[in-house]
Design a protein around this motif. Structure first.
Motif, PDB file in Angstrom:
ATOM      1  N   LEU A 137      37.753  38.357  43.757  1.00 52.68           N
ATOM      2  CA  LEU A 137      39.193  38.078  43.750  1.00 52.68           C
ATOM      3  C   LEU A 137      39.909  38.875  42.661  1.00 52.68           C
ATOM      4  N   GLN A 138      41.004  39.548  43.056  1.00 52.00           N
ATOM      5  CA  GLN A 138      41.776  40.366  42.132  1.00 52.00           C
ATOM      6  C   GLN A 138      43.149  39.770  41.822  1.00 52.00           C
ATOM      7  N   SER A 139      43.724  39.015  42.771  1.00 52.80           N
ATOM      8  CA  SER A 139      45.045  38.405  42.563  1.00 52.80           C
ATOM      9  C   SER A 139      45.009  36.961  43.030  1.00 52.80           C
ATOM     10  N   LEU A 140      45.555  36.071  42.195  1.00 55.78           N
ATOM     11  CA  LEU A 140      45.647  34.656  42.544  1.00 55.78           C
ATOM     12  C   LEU A 140      47.079  34.198  42.302  1.00 55.78           C
ATOM     13  N   PRO A 152      36.820  28.289  37.340  1.00 61.31           N
ATOM     14  CA  PRO A 152      36.521  29.540  36.626  1.00 61.31           C
ATOM     15  C   PRO A 152      37.091  30.735  37.374  1.00 61.31           C
ATOM     16  N   LEU A 153      37.655  31.668  36.618  1.00 62.74           N
ATOM     17  CA  LEU A 153      38.345  32.800  37.213  1.00 62.74           C
ATOM     18  C   LEU A 153      37.392  33.964  37.458  1.00 62.74           C
ATOM     19  N   SER A 154      37.707  34.733  38.471  1.00 64.19           N
ATOM     20  CA  SER A 154      36.911  35.913  38.807  1.00 64.19           C
ATOM     21  C   SER A 154      36.955  36.928  37.676  1.00 64.19           C
ATOM     22  N   ASN A 155      35.832  37.567  37.431  1.00 60.39           N
ATOM     23  CA  ASN A 155      35.782  38.605  36.394  1.00 60.39           C
ATOM     24  C   ASN A 155      36.643  39.812  36.749  1.00 60.39           C
ATOM     25  N   ASN A 156      36.966  39.956  38.035  1.00 65.29           N
ATOM     26  CA  ASN A 156      37.762  41.096  38.490  1.00 65.29           C
ATOM     27  C   ASN A 156      39.237  40.756  38.648  1.00 65.29           C
ATOM     28  N   LEU A 157      39.629  39.557  38.239  1.00 67.74           N
ATOM     29  CA  LEU A 157      41.018  39.136  38.424  1.00 67.74           C
ATOM     30  C   LEU A 157      41.955  40.005  37.591  1.00 67.74           C
ATOM     31  N   ASP A 158      43.021  40.492  38.250  1.00 67.67           N
ATOM     32  CA  ASP A 158      44.008  41.343  37.605  1.00 67.67           C
ATOM     33  C   ASP A 158      45.322  40.602  37.375  1.00 67.67           C
ATOM     34  N   ASN A 159      45.670  39.696  38.302  1.00 66.54           N
ATOM     35  CA  ASN A 159      46.943  38.990  38.232  1.00 66.54           C
ATOM     36  C   ASN A 159      46.713  37.503  38.440  1.00 66.54           C
ATOM     37  N   LEU A 160      47.230  36.683  37.529  1.00 67.31           N
ATOM     38  CA  LEU A 160      47.168  35.227  37.645  1.00 67.31           C
ATOM     39  C   LEU A 160      48.588  34.685  37.592  1.00 67.31           C
ATOM     40  N   THR A 161      49.019  34.062  38.684  1.00 69.70           N
ATOM     41  CA  THR A 161      50.348  33.456  38.744  1.00 69.70           C
ATOM     42  C   THR A 161      50.188  32.000  39.162  1.00 69.70           C
ATOM     43  N   THR A 178      45.675  41.732  33.644  1.00 66.99           N
ATOM     44  CA  THR A 178      46.815  42.475  33.102  1.00 66.99           C
ATOM     45  C   THR A 178      48.105  41.663  33.121  1.00 66.99           C
ATOM     46  N   SER A 179      48.177  40.593  33.933  1.00 66.51           N
ATOM     47  CA  SER A 179      49.428  39.856  34.061  1.00 66.51           C
ATOM     48  C   SER A 179      49.154  38.367  34.213  1.00 66.51           C
ATOM     49  N   ILE A 180      49.873  37.540  33.436  1.00 64.75           N
ATOM     50  CA  ILE A 180      49.768  36.082  33.519  1.00 64.75           C
ATOM     51  C   ILE A 180      51.170  35.507  33.654  1.00 64.75           C
ATOM     52  N   HIS A 181      51.358  34.667  34.677  1.00 64.42           N
ATOM     53  CA  HIS A 181      52.599  33.905  34.850  1.00 64.42           C
ATOM     54  C   HIS A 181      52.208  32.431  34.907  1.00 64.42           C
ATOM     55  N   THR A 182      52.507  31.693  33.870  1.00 63.79           N
ATOM     56  CA  THR A 182      52.129  30.282  33.817  1.00 63.79           C
ATOM     57  C   THR A 182      53.271  29.426  33.293  1.00 63.79           C
TER      58      THR A 182
END
Length: 739
Positions: A137-140, A152-161, A178-182
């Protein structure tokens, strides 16, 4: 055309062979599929062979309630079902790479997410939890749900919103993020931020502090939090949002605020006390030619403490030789290093001296130290860390050896184990096995390099809980003289326990008596044991420890660890004692889980430090650690270990005038001679205690005048002991050391 037709024929044949009759019960879903792929649904409402070749399907906005049958699209890569009335997401095709299911009424996922899924967008639903996320997973995007925690988040995650949920914490953040929106959650703190992070949005939470910001960060939006202070801002930050906070000053001035700043620079003494302490940076290196300049052939000298002359500020040279150490405001501080044992000189010969005012963010660079070995110096150190000894269960012993000097070493390591247990194997093949003695050779061990051998042993069920297993090790340098022999050998023991423990901490000293601090050489050794008790491998692992303010910051020494990791050390700036924060980052450790490999799921870190010599009786030295597995949402807080600075249960009085006591040799190897002189005849009890207050040996003598006795102590492990002579009118104590 022929190839396409042949493919359809083969699909149809497979379809018929497997008796495949996947049907679509929801009429709206069926019609939406037909509008996208007219030949994917047969007259019976079931999928055709052509459905097995479809790669993209978009059924947005069709009043669909049930998407059962979606698993029949076995080649589907992209599926979008936004803006419907779907309640449950069933099992999805394993081929799926992106899923868009926002603006529905989804309460759960009933199946496992596809192993190759890269994009998941499930915003504006009724989800209270998410399934396990695949490592692909790269974007959630999961905003506007009722989530209370994230998996637990994927090691390949790039965007977490994940805006507008009920999150009170976040799991460890992957290194590629690279990006977190929380925004609009209940977060009171954030985990460590990855170095790759560029954008951080966490408005309308309950944040009181922020972690260190990575240099890559360009956007920081923290409006609507009860923040009073900011950490150091990255120089290239472009967007800073701090509306509706308690922030009134900036810790430093990034590039965008060089001409115009919305807040003044923080100054020490302001109500919010947001000023950042001054910092001194430099490197410590092996200065082979003694000129004080780092030449091309000079190498880093890691593990050296750089200490200020006042307060408890200290920094440590890492593997690259770099160090960073803070200073107080409004004063002059000098900085110096103490070389390890051996014939070394230091350049500069006088400490650095710097004067700081009350302004935030003062930085001194280039305070370098060259440590010159006047001769070739050979220094080998040994450490042993035993695993838990439980009857009928296998256990590891970790034999760690370190080249502590600037010259390559050849030699050997011998490990002797208790004859009650049986050697199975080691990850480094031994050179020789002779009974209970195992020997490994050391060949060209490079300067400041540490190696750990993991040896596996069988603890037979005939060994009972409560028994003691002894062990020892000896490191020998060949073809040269080791300049410091105190750390070349070790002898100790471990208690056999009925059951095993995991994720805990031990200290080798539970009590230190005041007379023991007189020479300033007493040390406390801490070991943090960790074990992955999850159901999947832990890709990464972080271990944190804050030293007690009752320990001497500059006395910290890293001893051993089971796995390769990076240790970073910083001062706690908020407290006047400025203790050290230790952070072991085991990136890509891939620690297996307990049910898969009980021994392989375990590991440890070990270090030591000295108590402050200014402690008074009654003081306590407390220590606990935090262990964070990447496959766990919440960190594990270990037990708190306590070392009491006091007389043990028995009382040590100063040596009485009615008795004179001498011991020799001290340190001793096998036996020690005790000589004492009484002014009056009486019965004397001679007792030997270990540092836990346990009686090791005791005898009673009726004595008159001078007495000399020899005590054979070849069976006890090496270490520090207290010899106590007591009578009706006399008392005396001596500290003895067995090598």
């Amino acid at each position: 055309m022929k190839k396409q037709l042949l493919s359809l024929i083969l699909m149809a044949a497979l379809f018929m062979k497997n008796g495949y009759t996947q049907c679509i019960p929801d009429e709206n879903f069926k019609q939406a599929i037909i509008s996208e792929c007219s030949n994917c649904i047969g007259v019976d409402g079931c999928l055709t062979a052509e459905a097995m070749t479809l790669t993209d399907l978009d059924v947005d906005g069709n009043n669909i309630i049930d998407i059962s049958g979606i698993e029949g699209f076995t080649s589907l890569q992209n599926f979008s079902c936004d803006n419907n009335a779907i309640v449950v997401i069933p099992q999805l095709p394993n081929s799926l790479e992106s899923l868009y299911c926002s603006d529905n009424e989804i309460t759960s996922f009933t199946g496992v997410l596809p192993p190759n899924l890269q994009q998941l967008k499930c915003e504006n639903n009724l989800l209270s939890s998410l399934p396990s996320l695949p490592n692909s997973l790269q974007s959630l995007f999961c905003s506007d749900n009722v989530l209370t925690a994230l998996p637990p988040l994927s090691n390949n995650l790039d965007n977490l919103t994940c805006n507008d949920n009920h999150l009170s914490s976040l799991p460890p953040l992957p290194s590629h993020l690279t990006s977190i929106h929380t925004n609009l959650n209940n977060l009171s703190q954030l985990p460590e931020l990855p170095l790759s992070l560029k954008k951080l949005y966490c408005e309308q939470n309950q944040l009181l502090t922020l972690p260190a910001l990575p240099p890559s960060l360009t956007t920081l939006e923290v409006s609507g939090n009860p923040l009073a202070c900011l950490p150091e801002l990255p120089y290239n930050i472009q967007v800073l949002g701090v509306d509706a906070t308690n922030i009134t000053c900036l810790p430093n001035l990034p590039d965008i605020f060089q001409q115009f700043t919305p807040f003044p620079l923080c100054v020490n003494g302001q109500p919010n006390n947001c000023a950042q302490y001054p910092v001194v940076n430099g490197i410590v290196f092996v200065d082979y030619n003694g000129d004080g300049i780092k030449d091309a052939d000079d190498i880093p000298f890691p593990g050296i403490a750089v200490k200020a002359n006042a307060e408890n500020w200290a920094g440590y040279a890492d593997q690259s030789g770099a160090y960073s150490v803070n200073a107080g405001f409004g004063g002059t501080y000098s900085y110096s290093v103490t070389p390890p044992p051996g014939n070394y000189t230091v350049k500069p010969t006088s400490p650095y001296s710097f004067t700081f005012n009350d302004t935030s963010g003062q930085v001194i660079n280039g305070a370098d130290f060259g440590i010159h070995p006047s001769v070739d110096i050979f220094d080998l150190g040994i450490s042993i860390t035993p695993g838990q000894a439980v009857p009928g269960i296998k256990s590891n012993y970790f034999i760690t050896y370190t080249n502590k000097g600037p010259t390559p070493i050849n030699g050997s390591v011998q490990f002797q184990f208790d004859d009650k247990i049986a050697f199975i194997s080691a990850d480094v093949p031994p050179f020789l096995i002779n009974g209970t003695v195992i020997t490994w050779t050391i060949s060209e061990l490079q300067p400041f390099t540490t190696q750990t051998i993991t040896a596996k042993f069988d603890i037979p069920s005939t060994v009972l809980a409560g028994e003691i297993l002894t062990y020892s090790a000896l490191g020998t340098v060949s073809g040269a003289t080791d300049i410091y022999l105190n750390d070349n050998s070790i002898s100790d023991s471990i208690l056999v326990t009925a059951t095993a423990s995991s994720n805990y901490k031990i200290a080798n000293r539970t009590n230190i008596a005041p007379p023991e601090l007189e020479d300033g050489d007493e040390e406390i050794e801490y070991t943090i044991y960790f074990q992955n008790n999850g159901t999947v491998n832990s890709q990464n692992l972080d271990v944190y420890d804050t030293l007690s303010a009752n320990l001497n910051t500059a006395s910290f020494v890293m001893l051993a660890s089971s796995h390769e990791g990076v240790l970073s050390i910083t001062n706690v700036e908020e407290y006047s004692a400025h203790p050290l924060v230790l952070h072991w980052d085991f990136d890509d450790i891939k620690l297996t889980y307990n049910t898969n490999d009980p021994l392989g799921s375990r590991g440890f870190v070990k270090f030591k430090a000295k108590p402050l010599t200014t402690l008074t009786a009654g003081a306590k030295i407390l220590n606990k650690s935090i262990i964070q597995f990447s496959n766990a949402v919440a960190p594990i807080i270990t037990n708190t270990v306590t070392t009491n600075f006091n007389f043990p249960v028995f009382i040590f009085e100063p040596q009485s005038g009615a008795i004179e006591l001498e011991t020799s040799p001290n340190p001793f190897s096998n036996s020690i001679k005790v000589k004492y002189l009484l002014s009056l005849p009486e019965e004397i009890t001679i007792t030997l205690f270990n540092t836990f207050g346990t009686v090791i040996w005791q005898n009673i003598h009726y004595a008159d005048g001078e007495q000399i006795i020899t005590i054979n102590l070849d069976e006890i492990p090496a270490g520090t002991y207290l010899l106590r002579l007591t009578g009706m009118h006399t008392a005396a104590t001596a500290k003895i050391l067995k090598m």
